[in-house]
Design an enzyme around this catalytic site. Structure first.
Site, PDB file in Angstrom:
ATOM      1  N   LYS A 143       0.842  -1.197   0.000  1.00 59.57           N
ATOM      2  CA  LYS A 143       0.000   0.000   0.000  1.00 59.57           C
ATOM      3  C   LYS A 143       0.883   1.255   0.000  1.00 59.57           C
ATOM      4  O   LYS A 143       1.786   1.389   0.828  1.00 59.57           O
ATOM      5  CB  LYS A 143      -0.917   0.015   1.222  1.00 59.57           C
ATOM      6  CG  LYS A 143      -2.019  -1.012   1.166  1.00 59.57           C
ATOM      7  CD  LYS A 143      -2.925  -0.955   2.384  1.00 59.57           C
ATOM      8  CE  LYS A 143      -4.025   0.067   2.232  1.00 59.57           C
ATOM      9  NZ  LYS A 143      -5.037  -0.049   3.322  1.00 59.57           N
ATOM     10  N   VAL A 144       0.587   2.148  -0.936  1.00 60.00           N
ATOM     11  CA  VAL A 144       1.323   3.404  -1.074  1.00 60.00           C
ATOM     12  C   VAL A 144       0.315   4.542  -1.046  1.00 60.00           C
ATOM     13  O   VAL A 144      -0.651   4.531  -1.824  1.00 60.00           O
ATOM     14  CB  VAL A 144       2.121   3.439  -2.402  1.00 60.00           C
ATOM     15  CG1 VAL A 144       2.797   4.789  -2.589  1.00 60.00           C
ATOM     16  CG2 VAL A 144       3.149   2.314  -2.433  1.00 60.00           C
TER      17      VAL A 144
END
Length: 367
Positions: A143-144
């Site tokens: 997740k970014v």
């Protein structure tokens, strides 16, 4: 159609993911049961979820003690990564049959890069590479956050073949940037002659928080717009998804086997008690989407959901709704920018609290 509303969502083209992870649910077989009974197809996590899981009891104490016995010099951050990645790997193994059955579309488990890196492009890329290699599963995503610094990191990671769950998306402009980054990353791979068919990404578009921010600013003369901003915003995002991934712009990549970057509806728990507890699930049921449900919303929808493909309902009016809100004196760009900043800060606060708790646990166990 199935009589289980959660299963019916899958039959309507929407994948249900679970916005929660805890070692207990893995060890007791709860996750496997949800996959079997409800057609659950994925799991998401974030620093707040891990903070509650690890800080909220003694479930992880034995694992902490074992890790520190073997590596007493581990920092709190590294200790967290060891604990979290063990959970992510275990969940990914449970969901691997889903990954195989759906040809890699679902069966995903997501873990977030440190929120301390939300405004550091190079740091995010380095951390994502490290987590990706450490998790060592095809059905995981890193997740970014969709910050200004996160967008170029997303392009770089997609170009390297890392599965990315883009998180903390609130604005349509930022969503367009994220789609562009995804396409640019795939195009880099294609130019190098590398496969694009195996790369997976979702864009996590946050929903209910938009209404929580907009509703209090609407006076009684605009009362009919309360509860409308979030769904209209999401529908406009879906319209852009269709324009890009069903249009000629995606033709070359589609021909190479590339998959769409699906929209994932996040923050779908209802925060206003005057609204239905399944409002943000019902309104956004659509083909090739994901809805990640927190436990309370998951249980509520299983109990009394009424699944029907509704995302197109009011699609033609969605942009007009946002324009009316703007004309009421509400700056949606400012609101979504604030929500992005607040979202990053909330995850950072949870992460800081988690590290503090781990430090205290480590000292107590050592004593």
């Amino acid at each position: 159609m199935s009589t289980n509303p959660l299963k019916t969502l899958g039959q309507l083209g929407q994948s249900v993911w679970y916005d929660n992870i805890h070692r207990d649910m893995l060890e007791r077989g709860d996750l496997a049961r949800l996959v079997s009974e409800d057609d659950l197809r994925g799991v998401t996590s974030n620093p707040t979820i891990f903070d509650k899981a690890i800080s909220g009891g003694d479930t992880y104490d034995r694992a902490i003690a074992d890790l520190l016995r073997d590596e007493p010099s581990l920092s709190s951050a590294e200790l967290f990564n060891h604990l979290a990645i063990a959970d992510i790997q275990a969940a990914a193994d449970v969901l691997f049959p889903v990954y195989e059955r759906t040809d890699g579309v679902d069966g995903m488990v997501s873990m977030e890069v440190s929120p301390e890196l939300a405004h550091d492009t190079e740091g995010t890329v380095a951390e994502a590479r490290r987590l990706w290699a450490w998790m060592d599963r095809p059905n995981v995503m890193v997740k970014v956050p969709a910050t200004a610094a996160g967008v170029p990191a997303i392009e770089t990671l997609i170009a390297e073949g890392v599965n990315v769950n883009v998180t903390l998306l609130f604005s349509l402009d930022r969503y367009r940037e994220v789609v562009d980054a995804y396409l640019a990353g795939l195009q880099q791979r294609a130019r190098r002659g590398e496969a694009v068919a195996g790369v997976r990404s979702v864009a996590s578009f946050f929903v209910s928080r938009v209404d929580s921010a907009v509703d209090p600013l609407l006076d009684d003369s605009h009362a009919e717009l309360r509860g409308a901003a979030a769904i209209a915003n999401a529908r406009c995002a879906y319209a852009h998804f269709q324009d890009v991934f069903d249009g000629s712009r995606f033709d070359d990549l589609r021909a190479l086997g590339a998959r769409e970057q699906r929209l994932l509806w996040a923050s779908t728990g209802t925060k206003n008690p005057d609204y239905s507890d399944v409002l943000y699930v019902e309104a956004l049921i659509g083909d090739r989407t994901v809805n990640t449900l927190p436990p309370a919303t998951y249980d509520a929808y299983k109990d009394h959901g009424d699944p029907r493909a509704r995302i197109q309902d009011g699609m033609d009016q969605a942009a007009a709704v946002l324009e009316r809100i703007e004309r009421a004196g509400i700056d949606l760009a400012e609101i979504t920018a604030t929500l992005e900043r607040d979202g990053v800060q909330a995850f950072l606060d949870s992460y800081t609290n988690l590290l503090r708790s781990l430090d205290e646990k480590a000292k107590a166990l050592a004593a």
